[in-house]
Motif scaffolding. Structure first.
Motif, PDB file in Angstrom:
ATOM      1  N   GLU A 210      64.568 -28.564  67.564  1.00 27.13           N
ATOM      2  CA  GLU A 210      65.448 -29.409  66.761  1.00 27.13           C
ATOM      3  C   GLU A 210      66.316 -30.283  67.660  1.00 27.13           C
ATOM      4  OE1 GLU A 210      67.698 -27.661  63.440  1.00 27.13           O
ATOM      5  OE2 GLU A 210      66.014 -26.305  63.219  1.00 27.13           O
ATOM      6  N   GLY A 211      66.852 -29.652  68.704  1.00 30.13           N
ATOM      7  CA  GLY A 211      67.678 -30.416  69.639  1.00 30.13           C
ATOM      8  C   GLY A 211      66.884 -31.531  70.303  1.00 30.13           C
ATOM      9  N   PHE A 212      65.634 -31.213  70.654  1.00 29.85           N
ATOM     10  CA  PHE A 212      64.754 -32.192  71.290  1.00 29.85           C
ATOM     11  C   PHE A 212      64.503 -33.374  70.361  1.00 29.85           C
ATOM     12  CE2 PHE A 212      60.267 -33.347  72.470  1.00 29.85           C
ATOM     13  CZ  PHE A 212      60.612 -33.962  73.656  1.00 29.85           C
TER      14      PHE A 212
ATOM     15  N   HIS B  41      66.398 -34.358  67.953  1.00 31.60           N
ATOM     16  CA  HIS B  41      67.623 -35.152  67.822  1.00 31.60           C
ATOM     17  C   HIS B  41      67.790 -36.106  68.998  1.00 31.60           C
ATOM     18  CE1 HIS B  41      69.559 -31.947  65.057  1.00 31.60           C
ATOM     19  NE2 HIS B  41      68.674 -32.699  64.446  1.00 31.60           N
ATOM     20  N   THR B  42      67.455 -35.602  70.192  1.00 28.93           N
ATOM     21  CA  THR B  42      67.559 -36.478  71.357  1.00 28.93           C
ATOM     22  C   THR B  42      66.649 -37.687  71.185  1.00 28.93           C
ATOM     23  OG1 THR B  42      67.807 -34.468  72.613  1.00 28.93           O
ATOM     24  CG2 THR B  42      67.480 -36.465  73.854  1.00 28.93           C
TER      25      THR B  42
ATOM     26  N   ARG C  70      68.065 -40.094  68.647  1.00 31.12           N
ATOM     27  CA  ARG C  70      69.181 -40.876  69.175  1.00 31.12           C
ATOM     28  C   ARG C  70      68.669 -42.032  70.018  1.00 31.12           C
ATOM     29  NH1 ARG C  70      71.562 -35.913  70.874  1.00 31.12           N
ATOM     30  NH2 ARG C  70      72.620 -35.140  69.043  1.00 31.12           N
TER      31      ARG C  70
ATOM     32  N   PRO D  52      71.758 -38.617  63.955  1.00 30.21           N
ATOM     33  CA  PRO D  52      70.659 -39.538  64.188  1.00 30.21           C
ATOM     34  C   PRO D  52      69.647 -39.520  63.057  1.00 30.21           C
ATOM     35  CG  PRO D  52      70.616 -37.694  65.708  1.00 30.21           C
ATOM     36  CD  PRO D  52      71.908 -37.650  65.014  1.00 30.21           C
TER      37      PRO D  52
END
Lengths: 452, 344
Positions: free
Chosen positions: B273-275, B277-278, B281, B319
């Motif tokens: 999930e973090g990936f 989001h990056t 963005r 994002p």
């Protein structure tokens, strides 16, 4: 960061992320197989990073890691790095499942609401936390001094850290943003001043070690005096009693050395009360700044603000610092009262009964641990009886923290045990609320919903 | 960090701290949780600074799992075998905990390295206690036999009220996990993550890894297991472990990896999930750049005097939502300076 109910945080990490950038700079090609390797390299790079002290040591030992500081001047600048930092904090350090814990984050008083909203989005969407509360550090510092007999959340928080000094008025749990004052003198300046004094006197300290020695002298020997001139006399009359000795070992040659510590013991902390001895640009003493700050606050809150002045941060830990501050502040206020009495010609007697209460509290970002009796009654039968750490313990803790952080704001993650009902949970924004209203709920964080 | 480590970082830190300041009496009482199922408590008193009490509370076992006296089968033997005489088991354990260990610092080995190694072993107490039954089964596999008193299907607890299943056979052990996730997004991501997992297993480099399978419905082998234990919203994963995966030093790692598989998947779901989001963005930034270019052309054509530009809001707005907003043509941008987007 740590868990609620403990006296100390579990981990203290500098907010820094080391990212491996070597994967990202590879040239792009249209070759299919190459794309595949690039894709998996990208995935690996996504996991190939370190946070905190590990990050610092990695970047030193290998050149492929770049350091990123997600927080600058108390504000989050790099959200990618921040998200990764949180991810590691939760899964690698705290090792908890974020879905089952309520989270408390702290922020600096000048954070814009948008940033709070964004924090909420990351916490709720990425980590699926059930509840979140974003607390302002000075308010937590106030809350840490809160006991059941004295329940007020109005006061001035004087936060003197290693890299920044803020005076923040708080009324009923809300920060009065327009009256926040900052001073360019902080703990680091005390250290620099001590270093300068020792150097000018020609003490035998190796130059590469002198900052570190000055810092330790500051932490171990400095105190606040009531009057500079008297203090000079005292030192001159009885040097054996006041002058301390410092013994050290030269880092390069290993040869032992020793030096004397004299006037800098009281001159160091004096920079807050007479800044002109250190710096010719900024000459307003700290008590005057506090007075100015209270005078710019709304008139109906001023009396309460004078009554409750809370010291927080490592550099307020000097012996008798609070007495000196209280005395100087009283002088300023008394002078004003007399002037107004003279102006009114004695017709109306101004009754002044301002009681200054200046007390200590741990660093705002540490406050969750001091305040656990209040906001997080763990297991009500056992937890609330736990003794608070002694003053010296806090001192050492705060020193450690200020030294670690160099004023970078620490984002504390305190997760609260799900099984314990507490007032804290009522104050949190829950995931259901987030899904119903959106991220805007994170803009305001009322202190202790349902208590008033 | 790809794999989770078996030592609890905090416990190790507390132990090392104690070891360094042994002569200083400190009152210590702290508790914390790991992966939401094991609760730890450490106590040191002023009187006996060299004694440390470590209490564990284990996840509540589902009815089908094997538990003896609140502990997994074989846990006590495993503790004795790993820690020897330095650690004592207190009976009864501390209130509201399942197990209390008494660690005597005076009995630690004198060699500095051995000391550290022993503390690291204590820090992975979770692996020793919760992984005990799994270790028994895998040990039998290593000697190619089946423990005599085992059922056909063995249920082991790994999360509160949840268990995974083992099918011990002389030449292989099948491990089956019903995967459950609370959040709907997580469920979808975990499902695709597990399918990726199978894909990855097929590549040549991993031909020695355990066979692994995923199916949305309970596999045949689990017939006879109660219905409630088989409700999983992210399908079932099974691994086939052969003796070559458990011989020698590999055993410890296998036990740890298998007993924390759920935490591992959960961690990677959050990572992806973090990936994402990056990536989002970055995409938003490039789209804004494109919009900015278009805007300045337009302005030059019309000779508008006030120069405004699309500018990314500092930080906020997720994002994902921003991305959707751009796709659907909603205005989500702010003119420089003003706070409400009415500034042209």
């Amino acid at each position: 960061m740590g868990f609620a109910g403990n006296v100390e945080p579990c981990f203290i990490l500098p907010t820094v992320v080391a990212v491996n950038d070597s994967f990202l700079n590879q040239p792009r090609t249209s070759n299919k197989s190459n794309w595949m390797t690039q894709y998996s390299a990208g995935v690996m790079a996504d996991l190939d990073f370190f946070v905190g002290d590990e990050a610092l040591s990695k970047s030193r030992s290998s050149s492929s890691y770049n350091l990123q500081y997600p927080i600058k001047n108390g504000q989050v600048e790099n959200w990618d790095a921040m998200e990764r930092f949180w991810q590691q904090c939760i899964f690698n350090y705290l090792r908890c499942d974020p879905e089952d814990h309520y989270f408390l984050l702290t922020e600096s008083p000048l954070t814009p609401p948008e940033s709070r909203e964004y924090t909420g989005e990351i916490m709720f969407e990425t980590f699926n936390v059930p509840g979140l509360y974003i607390a302002v550090q000075p308010v937590l510092a106030l809350a840490a001094g809160y006991t059941t007999s004295k329940c007020e959340l109005t006061g001035v928080v004087v936060d003197v850290g290693d890299g920044a000094t803020h005076v923040v008025p708080v009324a009923e749990g809300y920060v009065i943003g327009s009256s926040i004052k900052s001073i360019p003198i902080s703990g680091k300046d005390v250290t620099l001043f001590v270093q300068q004094l020792m150097r000018e006197r020609g003490e035998n300290v190796p130059p590469e070690d002198s900052f570190e020695v000055a810092r330790q002298v500051k932490e171990m020997y400095c105190y606040t005096c009531s009057d500079i001139v008297k203090e000079f006399n005292k030192h001159d009359k009885d040097p054996s009693k006041y002058i301390k000795h410092w013994k050290g070992v030269k880092p390069k040659t290993g040869a032992p050395y020793s030096c004397d510590i004299g006037y800098e013991r009281f001159l160091g902390p004096e920079v807050f009360f007479n800044p002109e001895i250190y710096n010719s640009d900024f000459t307003t003493p700290l008590p005057a700044v506090i007075d100015k700050c209270i005078q710019t606050a709304p008139i109906d809150t001023r009396r309460a603000l004078y009554k409750n002045i809370v010291l927080s941060g490592g550099s307020t830990m000097f012996k008798d610092f609070h007495r000196r501050l209280q005395r100087d502040l009283k002088k300023i206020v008394d002078a004003r009262v007399q002037a107004s009495e003279a102006r009114l010609g004695g017709e109306i007697k101004v009754s002044v009964s301002l009681v200054f209460v200046v007390h200590f509290c741990a660093d705002g970002s540490l406050a969750p641990w001091r305040a656990h009796v209040l906001i997080l009654p763990l297991v009500p039968t056992i937890g609330s009886q736990r003794s608070q750490p002694s003053h010296s313990e806090i001192c050492s803790m705060v020193w450690r923290i200020s030294a670690c952080f160099n004023s970078r704001v620490l984002y504390v993650v305190a997760s609260i045990d799900m099984h314990n009902p507490s007032r804290f949970k009522q104050a949190c924004h829950t995931k259901a609320e987030y899904e119903e209203y959106g991220a805007s709920i994170c803009r305001t964080n009322p202190v202790f919903k349902g208590m008033y | 960090m790809i794999l989770l480590q078996s030592q609890s970082k905090y416990l190790l830190q507390v132990l090392t701290n104690r070891l360094q300041n042994l002569d200083k009496g400190v009152e210590l009482d702290c508790q914390w949780i790991e992966f939401n199922d094991v609760r730890f408590n450490v106590q040191v008193s002023m009187k006996n600074p060299h004694i440390l009490l470590l209490s564990l509370s284990l996840p509540t076992p589902p009815p089908e799992a094997m538990f003896v006296g609140g502990l997994p089968v074989g846990a006590i033997e495993a503790i004795k075998a790993t820690y020897g005489t330095i650690v004592q088991i207190l009976d009864p354990p501390k209130d509201s905990y399942n197990l209390t260990l008494k660690l005597n610092f005076n009995k630690l080995p004198s060699n500095e390295e051995a000391k550290q190694a022993f503390l690291a072993k204590i820090a992975s107490v979770r692996e020793v206690v919760l992984g005990a039954p799994l270790r028994i089964v895998l040990k039998h596999l290593a000697s190619r036999s089946v423990a005599p008193d085992m059922d056909r299907v063995v249920a082991l607890v790994h999360r509160p009220d949840e268990s995974f299943f083992l099918l011990p056979q002389p030449d292989k052990v099948t491990v089956i996990y019903p995967m459950r996730f609370k959040d709907s997004t997580d469920t979808v991501l975990a499902t695709s993550f597990l399918q990726e997992f199978l894909e990855a297993r097929r590549s040549a480099a991993l031909s020695n890894a355990p066979l692994c399978q995923w199916s949305p419905s309970p596999p045949q082998e689990l017939q006879g297991v109660p219905e409630e234990a088989l409700s999983a919203n992210a399908g079932f994963v099974s691994f086939v472990i052969y003796p070559r995966h458990v011989d020698g030093k590999k055993l410890d790692r296998t036990v740890w990896n298998l007993s924390t598989f759920h935490a591992y998947v959960n961690y990677h779901v959050k990572c992806s999930e973090g990936f994402m989001h990056t990536r989002m963005r970055r995409r938003v930034e490039s789209l804004i750049e494109a919009l900015d270019h278009a805007k300045s052309d337009l302005e030059q054509g019309r000779k508008v005097e006030t120069r405004t530009s699309f500018k990314r809001l500092k930080g906020p707005i997720h994002p994902y939502r921003r991305h959707k907003a751009i796709q659907s043509g909603l205005v989500y941008f702010d003119y420089t300076g003003t706070g409400h987007g009415d500034g042209s």
